[in-house]
Design a protein around this motif. Structure first.
Motif, short mmCIF file in Angstrom:
data_model
loop_
_atom_site.label_atom_id
_atom_site.label_comp_id
_atom_site.label_asym_id
_atom_site.label_seq_id
_atom_site.Cartn_x
_atom_site.Cartn_y
_atom_site.Cartn_z
N GLY A 1 6.72 8.99 2.94
CA GLY A 1 7.24 7.65 3.23
C GLY A 1 6.37 6.55 2.63
O GLY A 1 6.67 5.38 2.77
N ILE A 2 5.27 6.94 1.95
CA ILE A 2 4.41 5.94 1.30
C ILE A 2 5.14 5.46 0.05
O ILE A 2 5.60 6.27 -0.76
CB ILE A 2 3.06 6.56 0.91
N SER A 3 5.28 4.12 -0.09
CA SER A 3 6.10 3.64 -1.20
C SER A 3 5.26 3.07 -2.33
O SER A 3 5.70 3.06 -3.48
CB SER A 3 7.11 2.61 -0.70
N ASN A 4 4.06 2.57 -2.05
CA ASN A 4 3.24 2.11 -3.17
C ASN A 4 1.76 2.18 -2.83
O ASN A 4 1.36 2.45 -1.69
CB ASN A 4 3.66 0.72 -3.64
N ILE A 5 0.93 1.86 -3.83
CA ILE A 5 -0.50 2.08 -3.74
C ILE A 5 -1.17 1.15 -2.73
O ILE A 5 -2.29 1.40 -2.30
CB ILE A 5 -1.14 1.95 -5.15
N SER A 6 -0.46 0.11 -2.28
CA SER A 6 -1.09 -0.82 -1.34
C SER A 6 -1.47 -0.12 -0.03
O SER A 6 -2.38 -0.55 0.67
CB SER A 6 -0.17 -2.01 -1.06
N TYR A 7 -0.77 0.99 0.29
CA TYR A 7 -1.14 1.78 1.46
C TYR A 7 -2.61 2.18 1.37
O TYR A 7 -3.32 2.22 2.36
CB TYR A 7 -0.25 3.03 1.53
N PHE A 8 -3.08 2.49 0.16
CA PHE A 8 -4.46 2.93 -0.04
C PHE A 8 -5.41 1.76 -0.29
O PHE A 8 -6.56 1.78 0.11
CB PHE A 8 -4.54 3.90 -1.23
N LYS A 9 -4.88 0.74 -0.98
CA LYS A 9 -5.73 -0.39 -1.39
C LYS A 9 -6.24 -1.17 -0.19
O LYS A 9 -7.32 -1.73 -0.23
CB LYS A 9 -4.94 -1.33 -2.30
N PRO B 1 -10.16 0.40 4.38
CA PRO B 1 -11.59 0.36 4.07
C PRO B 1 -12.13 1.70 3.56
O PRO B 1 -13.12 1.72 2.84
CB PRO B 1 -12.24 -0.02 5.40
N VAL B 2 -11.49 2.80 3.96
CA VAL B 2 -11.97 4.10 3.49
C VAL B 2 -11.36 4.44 2.13
O VAL B 2 -12.06 4.70 1.16
CB VAL B 2 -11.65 5.20 4.52
N TRP B 3 -10.03 4.37 2.05
CA TRP B 3 -9.35 4.76 0.82
C TRP B 3 -9.75 3.92 -0.38
O TRP B 3 -9.85 4.40 -1.50
CB TRP B 3 -7.83 4.69 0.99
N GLU B 4 -9.99 2.63 -0.14
CA GLU B 4 -10.26 1.73 -1.27
C GLU B 4 -11.56 2.10 -2.00
O GLU B 4 -11.81 1.61 -3.10
CB GLU B 4 -10.29 0.27 -0.82
#
Lengths: 331, 312
Positions: free
Chosen positions: B251-259, B262-265
């Protein structure tokens, strides 16, 4: 009186050691002196290992504090349910919270992953309200009816959730992983909101601590001693249900902590709620924290925490039940 | 007396002759009876199959695809509502599935003499079908050579041996063409994300791990236990994957989920915008071991080494 304070104090020390220990272990091995130096340098503004800092401050700490809070919430709800229903099998989910949350989460996954938490909370509360409304008999809440109403509501909500899953319209993976429960995604926001909720609702419960001991003798007896049983039930059950629903909407359904913590508390500190309540809270926090640390530190990948809570809690309770029996015979 | 002796001899002779005749008939009959062969499926079960195979029900898209790829698609009488490739597979009658599990009655109603299944089907259903005399082959390869093995197996039992050999040779050369291009390039650390919270990923002995490895990646979850382990986010931070592959089902649609996390970025793949979110077709390629797996290998290799594949 003194030994009881000593027990509470020991449980508190145990919790502090447990927290320090849990922050310093995990699937990534960070030596203990690196943990302390990273924390020290971070606050002093000196250069530190960035990966260690992220792991300690953004992954382990929020998760550790969330485990402590949720362990405490489940224990306090379990104790209140057991006391008010005068039923040793009472657990925080007796009023339909778990099934309500499961239905809400299923509907949430139907719409968008971002509404799962609010809907889980809303439907958990809906289940609680329905249970309360059904069990109102002659202006009083009957514990017997409430247990049955809770079971009926649970089955109804579970059936609805299962039906949604059966229809396959729902993101199946999402629902199944959610139902397993766990503290995987813990972050500081979760800790913050649950702390606020606990700070508002726990005092409402603590206010009635003296009444709880009287309630154990039965409604009639308690009433004759001047306890407004209806008010006590409504306020304490409702506050504990709200905060439990909130916790469940964050981490899913984690079993056994709410059931077992008050029992362990009774075995080591007695029935008086003045001591039993803080003892149960500390035991619940210690148990869930220890279980979650084991669950997340498994080198082969995380284990669902519910499996560990049962493995840790059940033998502990069995040991206490057996020890108590020998102790009684000795007397 | 003599005549009766002669008669007796004639009668005895007739009796023997007729027994012999019937015995001969019986013998002929057994030759014409369906031929029985025993094959081993991907669960290591020995399955007795009656040849010739005429009516096949497929209970998984990957099995349907393998049948079509070797040229045996015309033997299929029913498949599932999840089937999407090739186009003909969509128009076949469907076996109804409750939560991914087929109804035995429905399968039996198609009168199949072979059923193809994966481990998604419960063992009760497989046992029930086999007790009704319908052989069930469980075909669930966990690497690319397993696909070849299953295609050869299907080719042998359906009489499409050459079709299977041709298809396997085509797949081998297709994949060989990709691996030869990337052979001398540095391997990249890859995280495959089946689900984001908790992070479910693909472990060592899985088909997806094999695709990633073949396409030049190192699966960061390869040392975890079980096929679909949960990977802790602090382990991800330490492994610092250079590429993240995200399943469509998340269900993740774009990279902003990661951006915005604080951990993923802090992870290399996120900082360098090397997060690839599959569309539905790409997720299917990744999850259905069969003829389309070659596209999954090509896709992952392209994500990992765009410089090589953009030139050609």
């Amino acid at each position: 009186m003194k030994p009881k304070f000593l027990i509470l104090f020991s449980l508190l020390i145990l919790l502090i050691l447990n927290i320090l220990f849990s922050i310093s272990i995990g699937p990534v091995r960070i030596p203990f002196d690196s943990v302390t130096s990273t924390i020290f340098y971070y606050f002093m503004g000196d250069p530190y290992n960035r990966i260690y800092m992220l792991i300690i401050f953004y992954i382990r700490m929020p998760r550790v504090f969330l485990a402590v809070l949720i362990g405490a919430v489940l224990a306090i709800s379990g104790l209140i349910t057991q006391t008010i229903f005068r039923n040793p099998l009472g657990d925080p989910y007796l009023t339909g919270i778990a099934s309500g949350a499961a239905l809400g989460a299923s509907i949430g996954f139907l719409i968008s992953p971002f509404v799962v938490e609010p809907l889980a909370f809303a439907f958990a509360m809906l289940a609680v309200f329905i249970t309360f409304i059904i069990s109102r008999v002659d202006g009083e809440f009957s514990p017997e009816i409430m247990i049955l109403a809770g079971i009926a509501v649970s089955f109804l909500f579970s059936a609805l959730a299962s039906y949604l899953i059966y229809l396959k319209e729902v993101n199946l993976r999402g629902v199944l992983f959610w139902l397993l429960g766990g503290l995987y995604g813990a972050n500081w926001n979760d800790v913050f909101y649950l702390t606020i909720a606990s700070l508002i609702l726990f005092p409402l419960i603590l206010y009635f601590v003296p009444e709880f001991d009287l309630m154990l003798m039965g409604d009639e007896q308690a009433k004759s001693m001047g306890v407004d049983t209806k008010r006590v039930k409504l306020i304490t059950l409702l506050s504990s249900s709200i905060v439990t629903s909130f916790a469940v909407s964050m981490v899913g359904i984690i079993g056994f902590i709410g059931l077992v913590s008050p029992h362990i508390g009774r075995k080591i500190i007695g029935e008086s709620h003045r001591f039993l309540l803080p003892a149960s809270i500390l035991i619940g926090a210690n148990l869930l924290l220890a279980s979650d640390t084991i669950a997340r530190s498994n080198p082969g990948g995380e284990i669902p925490v519910g499996i560990i809570t049962s493995f840790v809690g059940a033998p502990l309770l069995i040991y206490l039940l057996i020890r108590r029996r020998f102790f009684d015979r000795g007397n | 007396m003599k005549w009766s002796n002669v008669l007796a001899i004639i009668i005895v002779a007739l009796v023997f002759l007729s027994i012999g005749y019937y015995a001969g008939q019986l013998n002929n009959h057994t030759i014409q009876a369906p031929q029985k062969i025993v094959v081993t499926d991907d669960l290591g079960r020995n399955v007795t199959i009656y040849l010739p195979i005429k009516r096949v029900v497929s209970m998984d898209p990957s099995n349907t695809q393998m049948m079509y790829a070797i040229g045996a698609g015309n033997l299929l009488v029913a498949d599932t509502s999840y089937d999407w490739w090739p186009a003909q597979a969509k128009s076949l009658p469907k076996v109804e599935m409750d939560n991914g599990t087929a109804s035995v009655e429905e399968v039996v109603s198609y009168n199949p003499n072979l059923v193809l299944a994966t481990t998604i089907q419960s063992t009760q259903i497989i046992d029930q079908l086999e007790s009704l005399g319908i052989p069930v082959l469980v075909l669930e390869p966990n690497n690319i050579s397993g696909i070849y093995r299953d295609m050869y197996l299907l080719g042998n039992i359906t009489g499409h041996k050459t079709g299977a050999i041709n298809e396997v040779n085509y797949m081998k050369s297709y994949i060989g063409n990709i691996t030869s291009k990337i052979a001398n390039l540095p391997r990249l650390r890859v995280l495959y994300m089946l689900w984001p919270d908790p992070i479910y990923t693909a472990g060592n002995n899985t088909f997806i791990n094999n695709i990633i490895t073949t396409a030049g990646g190192i699966n960061v979850a390869a040392n975890l236990t079980g096929p679909w382990p949960i990977i802790n986010n602090e382990t991800v931070l330490q492994d610092n994957p250079q590429v993240i592959l995200v399943d469509n089902d998340t269900g993740i649609s774009n990279i902003s989920y990661f951006k915005n996390n604080p951990v993923w970025e802090n992870i290399s793949a996120v900082q360098n915008n090397r997060v690839y979110i599959f569309n539905q077709t790409e997720s299917n390629w990744m999850n259905e071991p069969g003829p389309l797996t070659i596209y999954a290998v090509r896709m992952v290799a392209q994500f990992l080494y765009p410089q090589v594949f953009n030139e050609t």
